[in-house]
Design a protein around this motif. Structure first.
Motif, PDB file in Angstrom:
ATOM      1  N   SER A 136       0.831  -1.206   0.000  1.00 53.82           N
ATOM      2  CA  SER A 136       0.000   0.000   0.000  1.00 53.82           C
ATOM      3  C   SER A 136       0.866   1.258   0.000  1.00 53.82           C
ATOM      4  O   SER A 136       0.527   2.256  -0.653  1.00 53.82           O
ATOM      5  CB  SER A 136      -0.931  -0.004   1.213  1.00 53.82           C
ATOM      6  OG  SER A 136      -0.187   0.025   2.424  1.00 53.82           O
ATOM      7  N   VAL A 137       1.982   1.210   0.722  1.00 54.46           N
ATOM      8  CA  VAL A 137       2.892   2.355   0.746  1.00 54.46           C
ATOM      9  C   VAL A 137       3.547   2.526  -0.616  1.00 54.46           C
ATOM     10  O   VAL A 137       3.654   3.648  -1.142  1.00 54.46           O
ATOM     11  CB  VAL A 137       3.955   2.183   1.848  1.00 54.46           C
ATOM     12  CG1 VAL A 137       4.994   3.299   1.771  1.00 54.46           C
ATOM     13  CG2 VAL A 137       3.306   2.152   3.220  1.00 54.46           C
ATOM     14  N   LYS A 138       3.983   1.425  -1.207  1.00 54.14           N
ATOM     15  CA  LYS A 138       4.632   1.495  -2.515  1.00 54.14           C
ATOM     16  C   LYS A 138       3.679   2.064  -3.572  1.00 54.14           C
ATOM     17  O   LYS A 138       4.080   2.881  -4.413  1.00 54.14           O
ATOM     18  CB  LYS A 138       5.113   0.099  -2.935  1.00 54.14           C
ATOM     19  CG  LYS A 138       6.265  -0.450  -2.096  1.00 54.14           C
ATOM     20  CD  LYS A 138       6.567  -1.897  -2.471  1.00 54.14           C
ATOM     21  CE  LYS A 138       7.656  -2.492  -1.602  1.00 54.14           C
ATOM     22  NZ  LYS A 138       8.999  -2.097  -2.041  1.00 54.14           N
ATOM     23  N   LEU A 139       2.419   1.653  -3.504  1.00 55.20           N
ATOM     24  CA  LEU A 139       1.456   2.162  -4.481  1.00 55.20           C
ATOM     25  C   LEU A 139       1.138   3.635  -4.235  1.00 55.20           C
ATOM     26  O   LEU A 139       0.907   4.399  -5.181  1.00 55.20           O
ATOM     27  CB  LEU A 139       0.183   1.315  -4.437  1.00 55.20           C
ATOM     28  CG  LEU A 139       0.348  -0.126  -4.933  1.00 55.20           C
ATOM     29  CD1 LEU A 139      -0.941  -0.915  -4.733  1.00 55.20           C
ATOM     30  CD2 LEU A 139       0.772  -0.155  -6.401  1.00 55.20           C
ATOM     31  N   ALA A 140       1.131   4.044  -2.964  1.00 56.43           N
ATOM     32  CA  ALA A 140       0.939   5.469  -2.659  1.00 56.43           C
ATOM     33  C   ALA A 140       2.101   6.289  -3.207  1.00 56.43           C
ATOM     34  O   ALA A 140       1.903   7.396  -3.736  1.00 56.43           O
ATOM     35  CB  ALA A 140       0.807   5.666  -1.154  1.00 56.43           C
ATOM     36  N   LEU A 141       3.309   5.745  -3.101  1.00 61.72           N
ATOM     37  CA  LEU A 141       4.474   6.417  -3.679  1.00 61.72           C
ATOM     38  C   LEU A 141       4.338   6.517  -5.194  1.00 61.72           C
ATOM     39  O   LEU A 141       4.609   7.570  -5.793  1.00 61.72           O
ATOM     40  CB  LEU A 141       5.755   5.652  -3.335  1.00 61.72           C
ATOM     41  CG  LEU A 141       6.282   5.758  -1.909  1.00 61.72           C
ATOM     42  CD1 LEU A 141       7.525   4.889  -1.746  1.00 61.72           C
ATOM     43  CD2 LEU A 141       6.627   7.195  -1.572  1.00 61.72           C
ATOM     44  N   LEU A 142       3.930   5.434  -5.807  1.00 60.68           N
ATOM     45  CA  LEU A 142       3.770   5.441  -7.264  1.00 60.68           C
ATOM     46  C   LEU A 142       2.732   6.473  -7.691  1.00 60.68           C
ATOM     47  O   LEU A 142       2.959   7.241  -8.643  1.00 60.68           O
ATOM     48  CB  LEU A 142       3.365   4.049  -7.748  1.00 60.68           C
ATOM     49  CG  LEU A 142       3.121   3.925  -9.258  1.00 60.68           C
ATOM     50  CD1 LEU A 142       4.383   4.261 -10.043  1.00 60.68           C
ATOM     51  CD2 LEU A 142       2.612   2.531  -9.608  1.00 60.68           C
ATOM     52  N   ASP A 143       1.609   6.522  -6.993  1.00 60.02           N
ATOM     53  CA  ASP A 143       0.573   7.493  -7.348  1.00 60.02           C
ATOM     54  C   ASP A 143       1.087   8.927  -7.211  1.00 60.02           C
ATOM     55  O   ASP A 143       0.751   9.804  -8.021  1.00 60.02           O
ATOM     56  CB  ASP A 143      -0.654   7.299  -6.457  1.00 60.02           C
ATOM     57  CG  ASP A 143      -1.450   6.051  -6.831  1.00 60.02           C
ATOM     58  OD1 ASP A 143      -1.289   5.576  -7.973  1.00 60.02           O
ATOM     59  OD2 ASP A 143      -2.215   5.559  -5.982  1.00 60.02           O
ATOM     60  N   THR A 144       1.892   9.169  -6.190  1.00 55.40           N
ATOM     61  CA  THR A 144       2.468  10.508  -6.013  1.00 55.40           C
ATOM     62  C   THR A 144       3.373  10.865  -7.184  1.00 55.40           C
ATOM     63  O   THR A 144       3.326  11.989  -7.706  1.00 55.40           O
ATOM     64  CB  THR A 144       3.263  10.566  -4.689  1.00 55.40           C
ATOM     65  OG1 THR A 144       2.391  10.267  -3.598  1.00 55.40           O
ATOM     66  CG2 THR A 144       3.867  11.950  -4.478  1.00 55.40           C
ATOM     67  N   LEU A 145       4.182   9.905  -7.616  1.00 59.94           N
ATOM     68  CA  LEU A 145       5.078  10.156  -8.752  1.00 59.94           C
ATOM     69  C   LEU A 145       4.303  10.302 -10.055  1.00 59.94           C
ATOM     70  O   LEU A 145       4.674  11.107 -10.923  1.00 59.94           O
ATOM     71  CB  LEU A 145       6.091   9.015  -8.869  1.00 59.94           C
ATOM     72  CG  LEU A 145       7.083   8.884  -7.706  1.00 59.94           C
ATOM     73  CD1 LEU A 145       7.920   7.625  -7.858  1.00 59.94           C
ATOM     74  CD2 LEU A 145       7.978  10.107  -7.618  1.00 59.94           C
ATOM     75  N   VAL A 146       3.228   9.538 -10.205  1.00 57.40           N
ATOM     76  CA  VAL A 146       2.385   9.666 -11.404  1.00 57.40           C
ATOM     77  C   VAL A 146       1.814  11.074 -11.488  1.00 57.40           C
ATOM     78  O   VAL A 146       1.792  11.696 -12.562  1.00 57.40           O
ATOM     79  CB  VAL A 146       1.259   8.610 -11.383  1.00 57.40           C
ATOM     80  CG1 VAL A 146       0.182   8.951 -12.412  1.00 57.40           C
ATOM     81  CG2 VAL A 146       1.824   7.227 -11.659  1.00 57.40           C
ATOM     82  N   LYS A 147       1.361  11.605 -10.356  1.00 55.78           N
ATOM     83  CA  LYS A 147       0.818  12.970 -10.350  1.00 55.78           C
ATOM     84  C   LYS A 147       1.910  13.998 -10.629  1.00 55.78           C
ATOM     85  O   LYS A 147       1.698  14.951 -11.392  1.00 55.78           O
ATOM     86  CB  LYS A 147       0.150  13.257  -9.004  1.00 55.78           C
ATOM     87  CG  LYS A 147      -1.148  12.506  -8.781  1.00 55.78           C
ATOM     88  CD  LYS A 147      -1.914  13.048  -7.584  1.00 55.78           C
ATOM     89  CE  LYS A 147      -1.181  12.810  -6.287  1.00 55.78           C
ATOM     90  NZ  LYS A 147      -1.973  13.278  -5.114  1.00 55.78           N
ATOM     91  N   ALA A 148       3.069  13.820 -10.000  1.00 61.80           N
ATOM     92  CA  ALA A 148       4.158  14.786 -10.180  1.00 61.80           C
ATOM     93  C   ALA A 148       4.618  14.826 -11.627  1.00 61.80           C
ATOM     94  O   ALA A 148       4.709  15.896 -12.249  1.00 61.80           O
ATOM     95  CB  ALA A 148       5.321  14.435  -9.259  1.00 61.80           C
TER      96      ALA A 148
END
Length: 892
Positions: free
Chosen positions: A164-176
């Motif tokens: 869940s943390v890894k996917l939250a990180l990925l989503d943050t990078l996708v937005k950035a």
């Protein structure tokens, strides 16, 4: 040191000296057993005991020391050998101290558990991978021990984040990354100061907010420059995507009815209630407005954070810096001094450096001697963390760790995110003109969102199709928002700070009439409390006499001097529940010993502020500042932004020194409202006046402030009476219109026998823009307009009833109606402007065209000739010039 343990010295004399020197340099750098050995209170017993235990203990102890010395070398120097540069261009520097042989650990006779090889492997993994830290220089053992434990017992290389943390990180990078690419396609060539290359900075900010939210903070406050600012505004601080796109299309962020000129889109702040990205805990989040002047926001943020703390909020302050600016701008140093002082601190600031490894076109080796821009942290006894921006999990680990350190110890920390800049300084620059090698590497370097996606696919956390779906979904959202942006109408709530809603529409508004009088009974009562020193407090006898004189003058209703008038202004506001903050390098007594707002016990040095005995609901903070103008004024500006109904004053030691803070005056104080709707009621007290003290102690540069005056952006006064100053201070917080106040405060007038007021001047009316003898209406051949101290120089020599002296107390907003009345009454008189400043300075070039515009009359100038310096350097020359301008004005 006594030779109590000769066996150790005989065993390895050079090694013993090295241990001893290491202890002297930094006690934390040696093993605790050796600290105990060298500490004076313990050393005799410890050494005696160790001597009795014989050579076997000695050998084992030396081996333990060597192992610990090797570990400490990694703790001290590991960051130099760490894998931090995403581009692989910066050479890691492996100091000799990281080699076991340096510590005598290549001898096969030494046996240890763990082995030397295992120690090297684990310490290298902790300090020489994608993260590293510098903390062994910290003065507090508990901080060093905490960081050792966190870094080595729970190291990053053994940390496994759940899916869940890894996917939250990925989503943050996708937005950035997704936002930057979308803007690049839809608004090609639009200047945005892209975050690309340090996308993980968004991860760092999310991690910081996470810790702030779950640790009970009410607010997180961010100051940052332009790099990545738009990305932060929409992806964290609540700005709508459609609002951003509308601005890229040329729209304004303000409704049309707001009379503001605005600013470029990447200078505006934003605020919202933000849900942390892991626990979804809500917290108020604000990003402050910022000019192009790098690091100017630093002291502003510190002041705002302290104001929030003083109002009972629990704030987590964060500053994002550029690498070149953090090491190059002096205001960073000034700000870091402030954040460590008791009456300025707000529980520690997290400094995050977006280390692009370049400053515009200047590479690091031409910008600083040190390998990393974060070296200032060592000067301020705060830890430094380094991390590779291409490893988002490492960035998360470091940001969480640094945030926890700040929360636990209420102390600042520095995070250095080593990254790169995908484009030039802005998207229209061609970086290959000056950095061809670096940008050849960048051109073929994968984006961090793609690198991390590949990692998660390989780990089985997500499929390639799911990654594509997440990217596509975000792109679809942006397309929808782009379509909405064409009909978007700006919303003022986004730009307004809480508590300032009543000021909407005040921009450019004329000055309203404000009653600032106080009854005689109240003033007498306040004076009685203010000027009676408790019998048990041994204040300076001269100050006691001064306070007695103040009380007597109030009771007599006459001869109330400047310090007395100011004290009554403060007291009356406190009595009405309005708090005050006054800062400056000499503000407790006043540069010229006129104030004495704080008394000092002559036997103990204890402080007593009688002003704080007047009210249960309001208080005054009188704070002596460090020797700083830029940082100190910026702090008070930031402090003043929280509440409109609090009197915040900054006093320069001499007005001449205020130009050390010119950036704050130009970019924030004079123009913040018209650019950003950011309002302040800050007061600047700038001692000004020509008394022969030379070109650095005469002028607060009246002309510069008047040059900045337009659109009713501030009040500029040069008072000549204590009562008018009293009314000006009260008006500053009682008026419905909130704007800065610039006071050219007196020096010699503080004790001038003619510069006094009667009690009725305080109890009646309000601030007077213009003062003159209204009874003199006939036979006036010359009207002399002036401002400030020169009035008393003229008055002392005036012996003609045919000359009228008119004091302009408020230079801006210009009192045209009052002056037009004077000109109409004396329509046949000659009109003069007299000033003591040189002709190219002072108010002359400001007032002359205004008189012609408003009164259809020209003024004749009398004063010093134009000059390069503000005044003469020698007293004799000053006296000659001053006498000449007085004679020139008064001779008919």
């Amino acid at each position: 040191m006594p030779d109590i343990r000769p066996d150790i010295r005989n065993a390895d004399n050079q090694l013993f000296k090295k241990i001893q020197q290491s202890y002297l340099d930094s006690p934390n750098s040696v093993d605790p057993s050796w600290r105990a050995f060298f500490e004076p209170k313990k050393s005799v017993n410890v050494r005696a005991k160790m001597a009795q235990e014989g050579s076997e203990h000695t050998d084992q102890s030396l081996l333990g020391y060597k192992i610990e010395a090797l570990k400490n070398s990694y703790r001290r120097f590991g960051y130099l050998a760490a894998d931090l540069d995403p581009l692989g261009l910066a050479r890691a520097y492996r100091k000799a101290e990281l080699d076991p042989s340096f510590h005598g650990l290549d001898d096969v006779s030494y046996r240890s558990s763990p082995t030397v090889a295992e120690v090297v492997e684990s310490m290298h993994a902790v300090y020489c991978g994608n993260i590293s830290a510098q903390f062994m220089f910290l003065s507090e053992n508990k901080e060093v021990d905490w960081l050792k434990e966190r870094l080595e017992s729970r190291p990053f290389y053994r940390t496994e984040f759940d899916s869940s943390v890894k996917l939250a990180l990925l989503d943050t990078l996708v937005k950035a990354d997704g936002l930057e690419e979308f803007l690049n396609i839809k608004f090609k060539g639009g200047k945005r100061f892209s975050l690309e290359g340090c996308d993980a900075a968004l991860v760092a900010m999310e991690a910081i907010i996470e810790v702030a939210a779950i640790s009970g903070h009410t607010d997180v406050l961010l100051g940052m420059s332009h790099r990545g600012r738009l990305n932060f505004a929409v992806n964290i601080f609540g700005k709508k995507y459609k609002a951003l796109f509308a601005e890229f299309a040329g729209g304004a962020p303000f409704p049309a009815e707001f009379a503001v000129s605005g600013d470029v889109k990447y200078h505006f702040g934003a605020s919202c209630t933000h849900k942390s990205f892991l626990s979804h805990t809500e917290i108020s989040a604000m990003m402050l407005h910022n000019p192009s002047h790098l690091e100017a926001v630093d002291p502003v943020l510190l002041g705002y954070a302290r104001a929030m703390q003083d109002e009972g909020m629990t704030v987590f302050p964060v500053l994002f810096h550029g690498d070149a600016a953090f090491s190059g701008q002096g205001v960073v140093y000034e700000s870091m001094i402030l954040e460590s002082l008791q009456q300025y601190q707000s529980g520690g600031v997290l400094h995050v450096i977006v280390n692009n490894q370049i400053g515009f076109t200047t590479p690091p080796q031409y910008a600083r001697k040190q390998p990393f821009p974060s070296f200032l942290g060592e000067s301020f006894d705060i830890p430094i963390f380094h991390v590779n921006a291409d490893n988002p999990e490492a960035v998360l680990y470091v940001a969480l760790l640094a945030s926890e350190f700040r929360s636990k110890f209420n102390k600042s920390a520095v995070i250095d995110i080593v990254s790169y800049r995908r484009y030039g300084h802005n998207e229209m620059d061609e970086p290959k003109f000056t950095q061809p090698v670096m940008y050849d590497v960048i051109a073929s370097h994968k984006r961090v969102v793609d690198l991390y996606s590949e990692q998660l696919i390989q780990e089985g956390v997500i499929s390639a199709a799911d990654v594509a779906a997440r990217k596509g979904g975000f792109r679809d959202l942006l397309e929808t928002e782009l379509n909405k942006s064409k009909e978007y109408k700006p919303e003022p709530e986004f730009l307004m700070r809480k508590g300032w809603e009543g000021c909407l529409g005040q921009e450019r508004k004329d000055e309203p009439s404000t009653d600032t009088s106080v009854s005689k009974e109240i003033l007498v009562t306040l004076s009685e409390k203010l000027n009676n020193v408790p019998g048990e407090f041994d204040a300076n006898s001269k100050v006691v006499r001064l306070l007695l004189q103040r009380k007597e003058s109030i009771l007599a209703g006459d001869n109330i001097d400047w310090g007395n008038g100011e004290s009554l202004a403060f007291a009356s506001l406190l009595n009405e529940g309005i708090s005050i903050r006054l800062t400056g390098q000499d503000c407790k007594r006043g540069t010229f010993s006129h104030r004495h707002a704080v008394l000092f016990s002559q036997s103990t040095g204890e402080e007593l502020c009688l002003l704080n005995t007047l009210s249960d609901s309001a208080k005054i903070d009188v704070v002596t500042s460090p020797l700083s103008e830029y940082g100190a004024l910026g702090f008070e500006y930031g402090y003043s932004l929280l509440k409109p109904k609090k009197l915040v004053l900054w006093e320069a030691q001499f007005g001449d020194f205020a130009n050390g803070a010119q950036i704050m005056i130009d970019q924030y104080i004079s123009s913040g409202e018209i650019k950003w709707l950011s309002r302040t009621g800050l007061v600047l007290l700038l001692p000004h006046g020509y008394e022969g003290q030379g070109p650095e102690h005469s002028s607060a540069r009246v002309e510069r402030f008047l040059q900045l005056a337009a659109e009713n952006n501030m009040r500029i006064i040069n008072c000549t009476t204590p009562a008018n100053f009293f009314h000006a201070l009260r008006r500053q917080v009682l008026s419905d219109v909130v704007r800065p106040l610039i006071v050219f405060s007196p020096k010699s007038l503080l004790r001038h026998k003619m510069a006094v007021s009667t009690l009725s001047d305080f109890t009646d009316g309000s601030f007077k823009n213009v003062i003159y003898d209204r009874t003199k209406r006939d036979s006036i051949r010359r009207v002399i307009f002036c401002s400030g101290k020169v009035y008393y120089d003229l008055l002392a020599e005036l012996n003609s009833s045919e000359i009228l002296l008119v004091r302009i107390e408020q230079l801006y907003p210009f009192p045209k109606e009052e002056l037009l009345e004077v000109v109409k009454i004396h329509k046949d008189a000659e009109l003069l402007w007299c000033q003591e400043e040189p002709k190219n300075m002072g108010a002359w070039f400001f007032v002359a065209p205004l008189f012609e515009d408003y009164c259809s009359r020209k003024l004749r100038y009398v004063g010093r000739a134009a000059a390069a310096a503000t005044s003469e350097g020698f007293m004799n020359d000053h006296v000659i010039s001053q006498n000449a301008l007085v004679r020139g004005a008064l001779t008919l």
